[in-house]
Structure formats: structure tokens, C-alpha cells
Design a protein around this motif. Structure first.
Motif, PDB file in Angstrom:
ATOM      1  N   HIS A  42     -18.099  11.061  -0.204  1.00 49.10           N
ATOM      2  CA  HIS A  42     -17.407  10.237  -1.200  1.00 49.10           C
ATOM      3  C   HIS A  42     -16.036  10.828  -1.529  1.00 49.10           C
ATOM      4  N   THR A  43     -15.953  12.155  -1.642  1.00 48.66           N
ATOM      5  CA  THR A  43     -14.673  12.812  -1.923  1.00 48.66           C
ATOM      6  C   THR A  43     -13.670  12.546  -0.811  1.00 48.66           C
ATOM      7  N   LEU A  44     -14.117  12.652   0.440  1.00 47.95           N
ATOM      8  CA  LEU A  44     -13.238  12.363   1.579  1.00 47.95           C
ATOM      9  C   LEU A  44     -12.709  10.937   1.502  1.00 47.95           C
ATOM     10  N   VAL A  45     -13.600   9.979   1.269  1.00 52.20           N
ATOM     11  CA  VAL A  45     -13.200   8.574   1.238  1.00 52.20           C
ATOM     12  C   VAL A  45     -12.242   8.307   0.080  1.00 52.20           C
ATOM     13  N   CYS A  46     -12.515   8.883  -1.092  1.00 48.99           N
ATOM     14  CA  CYS A  46     -11.619   8.685  -2.241  1.00 48.99           C
ATOM     15  C   CYS A  46     -10.222   9.225  -1.954  1.00 48.99           C
ATOM     16  N   ARG A  47     -10.167  10.441  -1.442  1.00 49.35           N
ATOM     17  CA  ARG A  47      -8.864  11.053  -1.162  1.00 49.35           C
ATOM     18  C   ARG A  47      -8.097  10.252  -0.117  1.00 49.35           C
ATOM     19  N   TRP A  48      -8.810   9.763   0.882  1.00 48.90           N
ATOM     20  CA  TRP A  48      -8.168   9.018   1.970  1.00 48.90           C
ATOM     21  C   TRP A  48      -7.697   7.650   1.469  1.00 48.90           C
ATOM     22  N   CYS A  49      -8.614   6.892   0.845  1.00 46.28           N
ATOM     23  CA  CYS A  49      -8.307   5.509   0.462  1.00 46.28           C
ATOM     24  C   CYS A  49      -7.272   5.451  -0.666  1.00 46.28           C
ATOM     25  N   HIS A  50      -7.494   6.258  -1.696  1.00 45.87           N
ATOM     26  CA  HIS A  50      -6.563   6.231  -2.822  1.00 45.87           C
ATOM     27  C   HIS A  50      -5.276   6.982  -2.481  1.00 45.87           C
ATOM     28  N   GLY A  51      -5.426   8.142  -1.848  1.00 44.40           N
ATOM     29  CA  GLY A  51      -4.261   8.982  -1.586  1.00 44.40           C
ATOM     30  C   GLY A  51      -3.361   8.450  -0.487  1.00 44.40           C
ATOM     31  N   LEU A  52      -3.922   7.758   0.511  1.00 43.36           N
ATOM     32  CA  LEU A  52      -3.121   7.245   1.617  1.00 43.36           C
ATOM     33  C   LEU A  52      -2.816   5.762   1.441  1.00 43.36           C
ATOM     34  N   TRP A  53      -3.852   4.936   1.439  1.00 44.12           N
ATOM     35  CA  TRP A  53      -3.653   3.489   1.482  1.00 44.12           C
ATOM     36  C   TRP A  53      -2.994   2.941   0.221  1.00 44.12           C
ATOM     37  N   LEU A  54      -3.251   3.554  -0.936  1.00 42.58           N
ATOM     38  CA  LEU A  54      -2.673   3.030  -2.176  1.00 42.58           C
ATOM     39  C   LEU A  54      -1.283   3.604  -2.443  1.00 42.58           C
ATOM     40  N   HIS A  55      -0.759   4.363  -1.481  1.00 42.92           N
ATOM     41  CA  HIS A  55       0.581   4.938  -1.641  1.00 42.92           C
ATOM     42  C   HIS A  55       1.468   4.631  -0.427  1.00 42.92           C
ATOM     43  N   LEU A  56       1.163   3.550   0.281  1.00 38.29           N
ATOM     44  CA  LEU A  56       1.911   3.246   1.499  1.00 38.29           C
ATOM     45  C   LEU A  56       3.275   2.630   1.226  1.00 38.29           C
ATOM     46  N   SER A  57       3.450   2.033   0.068  1.00 41.35           N
ATOM     47  CA  SER A  57       4.756   1.471  -0.282  1.00 41.35           C
ATOM     48  C   SER A  57       5.380   2.311  -1.390  1.00 41.35           C
ATOM     49  N   PRO A  58       6.664   2.643  -1.288  1.00 40.98           N
ATOM     50  CA  PRO A  58       7.311   3.416  -2.356  1.00 40.98           C
ATOM     51  C   PRO A  58       7.370   2.646  -3.676  1.00 40.98           C
ATOM     52  N   GLY A  59       7.141   1.346  -3.621  1.00 38.64           N
ATOM     53  CA  GLY A  59       7.160   0.537  -4.834  1.00 38.64           C
ATOM     54  C   GLY A  59       5.824   0.452  -5.541  1.00 38.64           C
ATOM     55  N   TRP A  60       4.800   1.107  -4.994  1.00 36.49           N
ATOM     56  CA  TRP A  60       3.475   1.095  -5.634  1.00 36.49           C
ATOM     57  C   TRP A  60       3.316   2.343  -6.490  1.00 36.49           C
ATOM     58  N   ARG A  61       2.957   2.147  -7.753  1.00 34.80           N
ATOM     59  CA  ARG A  61       2.741   3.243  -8.681  1.00 34.80           C
ATOM     60  C   ARG A  61       1.349   3.122  -9.299  1.00 34.80           C
ATOM     61  N   THR A  62       0.646   4.232  -9.391  1.00 31.23           N
ATOM     62  CA  THR A  62      -0.693   4.245  -9.993  1.00 31.23           C
ATOM     63  C   THR A  62      -0.755   5.316 -11.070  1.00 31.23           C
ATOM     64  N   ARG A  63      -1.188   4.927 -12.258  1.00 35.45           N
ATOM     65  CA  ARG A  63      -1.365   5.861 -13.375  1.00 35.45           C
ATOM     66  C   ARG A  63      -2.858   6.001 -13.639  1.00 35.45           C
ATOM     67  N   ILE A  64      -3.312   7.246 -13.754  1.00 31.91           N
ATOM     68  CA  ILE A  64      -4.708   7.534 -14.073  1.00 31.91           C
ATOM     69  C   ILE A  64      -4.751   8.219 -15.442  1.00 31.91           C
ATOM     70  N   GLU A  65      -5.508   7.656 -16.361  1.00 27.21           N
ATOM     71  CA  GLU A  65      -5.610   8.208 -17.706  1.00 27.21           C
ATOM     72  C   GLU A  65      -7.078   8.474 -18.035  1.00 27.21           C
ATOM     73  N   GLY A  66      -7.348   9.650 -18.591  1.00 28.76           N
ATOM     74  CA  GLY A  66      -8.671   9.926 -19.135  1.00 28.76           C
ATOM     75  C   GLY A  66      -9.697  10.460 -18.165  1.00 28.76           C
ATOM     76  N   ARG A  67      -9.268  11.008 -17.025  1.00 27.71           N
ATOM     77  CA  ARG A  67     -10.246  11.595 -16.098  1.00 27.71           C
ATOM     78  C   ARG A  67     -11.133  12.632 -16.801  1.00 27.71           C
ATOM     79  N   GLU A  68     -10.528  13.356 -17.753  1.00 30.46           N
ATOM     80  CA  GLU A  68     -11.267  14.422 -18.428  1.00 30.46           C
ATOM     81  C   GLU A  68     -12.408  13.888 -19.299  1.00 30.46           C
ATOM     82  N   LEU A  69     -12.436  12.593 -19.550  1.00 26.92           N
ATOM     83  CA  LEU A  69     -13.495  11.999 -20.364  1.00 26.92           C
ATOM     84  C   LEU A  69     -14.755  11.681 -19.560  1.00 26.92           C
TER      85      LEU A  69
END
Length: 247
Positions: A42-69
Motif C-alpha cells: 500500500h505504501t508503494l502504491v500511495c507514493r507512486w500514484c500520489h507522488g507521480l501521477w498527481l504531480h504530472l502537470s506543474p499546474g496541479w497543486r495538492t494540499r494535505i491538512e491534518g495527517r497528524e490526526l
């Protein structure tokens, strides 16, 4: 520009998805004796899918809030549902979970094969019997200490928040585990529904709200669903946190 970004995304996806599956299959076979819950996969898939595919365009921005919760133990994560990009967005939580997905996704080559390897849970929309059958594997994972992620709207809202179905909340009540609301915004800017067209610009925001401990629950699944939905209505009206993590 929309066509260029769409072509780029699907070209990268078609080239890299088989690589991810091959790596995932090897990791599954090698690690299963010591990691039967497939947390490493699951860690591999998350890092790959979110880290690669969701950052393929310089115009895409993702904010993550509250991971510590996020709790360390079992819980029911509930997320609002806007588009096919939602699962890529919530993979940015970088925590293990099993998510509930419509059965048709499991028949897609590579994507569905990987979902089966990961032990994700199938549900058939519109069939009450399928919802009941979905609860059993969810209970299994919760009892192994694994969070379960469910979209309680059951389908894309793409606008006003839909009524929350009771399944996720029945599960939390019966298993006496926290409910953790995860609020997703902006994925409709990236892709509408199931796509395929991708926008060159999108601002995605994922927020983890404070967990609801079992002792704070309404005692009936429908009432608990309404209780949690009210939190979403309030949260969706809040401005973004300027200190949120870009991820």
C-alpha cells in the motif's frame, strides 16, 4: 492545453502502470510472509500514484491538512466523493487502509489486478445485498488493526453534498472504532467524473478532521451519518489553512 495535459497524463500512466504492477507483484510475493496485511505494498502504491501521477502537470497543486490526526489503530475513514481523482488525492495521507470501491474497477487490467493484490473491498452499487457482503471483509480488516476507507455518498456528487449512506457508520458502531472524516476539495478541477479529460490547472485540498471516538456517536447508523455529514457541510465552508502541507 487540456488535450496536451490529458495526452501526457495517459501516456505516462500507460507506460508506468505496468511497471508499478510488476514491482507490486514482486513485493507482494516476497513480503507476504511478514506483511500479510500488505502495508508495504500500500505504501508503494500511495507514493507512486500520489507522488507521480498527481504531480504530472506543474499546474496541479495538492494540499494535505491534518495527517497528524489520523489514529494509529483501526478506524473508519469516510471521504466525500467528487471524481475519479479522489482516490489519488487520499493516497496522499500516506497511511495504510483498505478502501471500498465499486466492483467494476476490479475488472480493469492492471488497475483492478493491483486492487485485488492490495486486498481492497468490492461493492456493487445499488444492491443492498452487496452492501451487507461488503461489511464482512471490512470487519475482517478492522479486527486486524487496519483502517477502512469508504465514500459514504456512494457516487460522485460534483456539487452539493449527497446524503450519506449508512454502511460506513453501521460498521463503526458495530466494531466500536472511531470515524475519521476526510474532506476532499478540488478534484473536479482536475477531472470531471470518470474523465478522461484532464485540466492543466487544479488546486486539490485534502483535510483530516478530528476523529469521532465511539463514545461520541449517535446510537443509530442513520443518525450518525447525519451527524458526520453536518461536519462536512461546516468544513467545506472553511478557508484553506496557509500552513498546510503541499504533497
Amino acid at each position: 492545453m487540456k488535450y496536451a495535459v490529458t495526452l501526457w497524463f495517459w501516456l505516462v500512466f500507460l507506460v508506468t502502470a505496468p511497471v508499478l504492477f510488476a514491482l507490486g507483484l514482486v513485493l507482494f510475493l516476497v513480503a507476504y510472509p511478514v506483511d500479510p496485511d500488505r502495508r508495504w505494498l500500500h505504501t508503494l502504491v500511495c507514493r507512486w500514484c500520489h507522488g507521480l501521477w498527481l504531480h504530472l502537470s506543474p499546474g496541479w497543486r495538492t494540499r494535505i491538512e491534518g495527517r497528524e490526526l489520523l489514529p494509529q489503530g483501526p478506524c473508519v475513514l469516510v471521504a466525500n466523493h467528487q471524481s475519479a481523482a479522489d482516490i489519488l488525492a487520499v493516497m496522499g495521507l500516506f497511511r495504510p487502509y483498505k478502501f471500498v470501491a465499486k466492483s467494476s474497477l476490479f475488472s480493469i487490467p492492471i488497475v483492478g489486478w493491483m486492487m485485488s493484490l492490495l486486498g481492497y473491498v468490492r461493492v456493487t452499487r445499488g444492491k443492498f445485498s452487496s452492501m451487507l457482503q461488503m461489511l464482512e471483509p471490512c470487519r475482517y480488516w478492522l479486527r486486524r488493526g487496519m483502517p477502512v476507507l469508504i465514500f459514504p455518498e456512494g457516487t460522485y456528487s460534483q456539487g452539493e453534498l449527497l446524503r450519506f449512506k449508512r454502511g460506513a457508520f453501521q460498521l463503526a458502531l458495530e466494531e466500536h472504532v472511531p470515524v475519521v472524516p476526510v474532506v476532499i476539495e478540488g478534484t473536479t478541477q482536475l477531472v470531471e467524473g470518470d474523465g478522461p479529460w484532464m485540466s492543466p490547472r487544479a488546486s486539490i485540498r485534502v483535510r483530516v478532521l478530528p476523529p469521532l471516538p465511539p463514545e461520541s456517536f449517535a446510537r443509530e447508523p442513520a443518525a450518525l451519518a447525519d451527524q458526520v455529514r453536518a461536519l462536512y457541510v461546516d468544513a467545506l465552508a472553511r478557508p484553506a489553512d496557509p500552513k498546510a502541507v503541499l504533497g
